[in-house]
Design a protein around this motif. Structure first.
Motif, PDB file in Angstrom:
ATOM      1  N   HIS A 175     -30.798 -29.989  -3.257  1.00 29.83           N
ATOM      2  CA  HIS A 175     -29.593 -30.032  -4.077  1.00 29.83           C
ATOM      3  C   HIS A 175     -29.672 -31.132  -5.141  1.00 29.83           C
ATOM      4  O   HIS A 175     -28.656 -31.687  -5.564  1.00 29.83           O
ATOM      5  N   ASN A 222     -23.568 -20.936  -8.678  1.00 28.34           N
ATOM      6  CA  ASN A 222     -22.846 -20.430  -7.503  1.00 28.34           C
ATOM      7  C   ASN A 222     -23.612 -19.339  -6.774  1.00 28.34           C
ATOM      8  O   ASN A 222     -23.605 -19.268  -5.539  1.00 28.34           O
ATOM      9  N   ASP A 282     -18.818 -23.700  -6.315  1.00 28.33           N
ATOM     10  CA  ASP A 282     -18.594 -23.571  -4.872  1.00 28.33           C
ATOM     11  C   ASP A 282     -19.028 -24.814  -4.107  1.00 28.33           C
ATOM     12  O   ASP A 282     -18.470 -25.128  -3.055  1.00 28.33           O
ATOM     13  N   ASP A 283     -20.045 -25.522  -4.620  1.00 33.52           N
ATOM     14  CA  ASP A 283     -20.608 -26.677  -3.941  1.00 33.52           C
ATOM     15  C   ASP A 283     -20.495 -27.890  -4.861  1.00 33.52           C
ATOM     16  O   ASP A 283     -21.125 -27.933  -5.918  1.00 33.52           O
ATOM     17  N   ARG A 296     -21.816 -30.620  -4.828  1.00 34.16           N
ATOM     18  CA  ARG A 296     -23.095 -31.289  -5.094  1.00 34.16           C
ATOM     19  C   ARG A 296     -23.766 -30.766  -6.352  1.00 34.16           C
ATOM     20  O   ARG A 296     -24.709 -31.384  -6.860  1.00 34.16           O
ATOM     21  N   HIS A 297     -23.283 -29.637  -6.852  1.00 36.11           N
ATOM     22  CA  HIS A 297     -23.954 -29.002  -7.988  1.00 36.11           C
ATOM     23  C   HIS A 297     -23.261 -29.260  -9.327  1.00 36.11           C
ATOM     24  O   HIS A 297     -23.656 -28.691 -10.345  1.00 36.11           O
TER      25      HIS A 297
END
Length: 396
Positions: free
Chosen positions: A390, A208, A248-249, A251-252
């Motif tokens: 990413h 994050n 938060d994303d 994609r991660h």
């Protein structure tokens, strides 16, 4: 360590949320197809509400079924080569737990007036805990997760486990520890394992924050833990916000899983995380409900959106199965920036490297052999040294 424990990958179910024991039995093939060979169960004993307020350690909670249902689950698990781990809540009990007054400290557990703390200096308390553990081991389980192990004196565990191991030498014990000197805890308690919360926190917060230095630092400390015992690693459990909500994303998510399955430890997967379930833990009454949901009767009733994440888990667990030495691997970071890291895990002459890129641009990692084999990745970039924006890859 036990001959089997180093090969365990646990699927962690909270039964009072998930559903009755007979329903859990119907999901064993799903867990096996995922790649798990262990069923880690939350509380199954008679309790007042959430399972951690036990009223009788020798009786199955009637909301989950009865002893025949438990026996059927054990039989079904054994037929599939699945080990079973029970949750031992031995630090505290529910208000209506029947025992002499001297079994209790007189205090409440962490301010919860519904939970009475047991006095672990009392020999009768140790006798009770030993009898409970022996009873269910004789009924076919393989080990115990010891809830709030951090609230119990190390000498209590050392003495109790020695007694249990006399009759069940192949059993496995993992203690819940949020923080502390993990290597010292393993030595002083003689536990086989403990919950690696420090690594859990570093995985999601380093992703994050775009700060892989935190992860590298935590992995240095993780190496010291591995020298003392093999910890239980995880990115989610029944007490924390789900990893899909923590990141938060979205994609991660794969980055977090790639770390979990390529570093040392015994992985535990919290039910629903493999389907990208979301859920936020809140500090209030009922604040755990969102992270302890019911499951449908069968896997076919799950929503379509979760199956790509399930298949991602299968791929990474498959990689782990093909490299069983990873359980004991020590991981270093030979290349490290805020948003890109190469993590090399080694043991007994074996090695793999996990490449993670959080940035908006492709990243070229230095020193990567152009002939390196890509074991798993987010995308086929052609050049194993280049990881897309990413993206992630595992090479050997």
């Amino acid at each position: 360590m036990n001959s089997w424990a180093g090969h365990a990958i646990w699927w962690h179910v909270y039964p009072l949320g998930f559903g009755p024991l007979r329903q859990i039995e119907q999901w064993l093939d799903y867990a096996v197809e995922l790649g798990a060979n262990g069923l880690q169960l939350g509380p199954v004993f008679a309790s007042e509400t959430h399972g951690y307020d036990t009223t009788d350690h020798f009786r199955i909670d009637p909301r989950l079924g009865d002893e025949a249902d438990f026996d059927a689950l054990i039989t079904a698990a054994r037929s599939r080569g699945v080990r079973v781990l029970l949750d031992g809540v031995f630090n505290h009990v529910g208000r209506s737990f029947q025992a002499p007054a001297h079994w209790f400290t007189g205090g409440d557990f962490e301010g919860h007036d519904s939970l009475r703390e047991l006095d672990h200096s009392q020999p009768e308390v140790q006798d009770h805990v030993v009898k409970v553990m022996q009873h269910w081991l004789e009924r076919g389980i393989d080990g115990w997760r010891l809830d709030v192990a951090y609230g119990v004196p190390p000498e209590f565990w050392r003495a109790a486990l020695a007694r249990v191991r006399e009759t069940a030498p192949d059993s496995w014990f993992v203690g819940e520890y949020i923080q502390g000197d993990y290597p010292a805890i393993l030595r002083e308690t003689t536990l086989d394992s403990l919950t690696q919360y420090e690594l859990w926190k570093a995985i999601w917060s380093s992703i994050n924050d775009g700060n892989f230095f935190e992860l590298a630092w935590a992995l240095e400390r993780h190496a010291a833990v591995l020298a003392a015992g093999v910890p239980m690693t995880f990115v989610g459990n029944h007490d924390v916000t789900r990893i899909a909500s923590k990141l938060d994303d979205p994609r991660h998510l794969a980055h977090a899983l790639a770390v979990l399955f390529t570093v040392g430890g015994i992985p535990s997967l919290y039910y629903g995380d493999e389907q990208a379930f979301t859920g936020i833990k809140e500090d209030r009454a009922g604040g755990d409900d969102a992270i302890r949901p019911a499951f449908p009767a069968t896997p076919g009733e799950l929503a379509e959106f979760g199956w790509p994440t399930y298949r991602l888990h299968q791929r990474l667990i498959g990689l782990r199965r093909r490299n069983p030495w990873l359980t004991y691997a020590v991981t270093t970071a030979p290349h490290l920036t805020n948003q890109a890291v190469a993590l090399t895990s080694t043991h007994d002459g074996n090695w793999i490297t996990t490449l993670l890129n959080l940035s908006d641009e492709p990243y070229r990692f230095p020193g990567i052999d152009p002939a390196a084999e890509v074991l798993e990745s987010s995308a086929d970039a052609g050049d194993p040294a280049v990881v897309p924006a990413h993206g992630w890859a595992v090479i050997a």
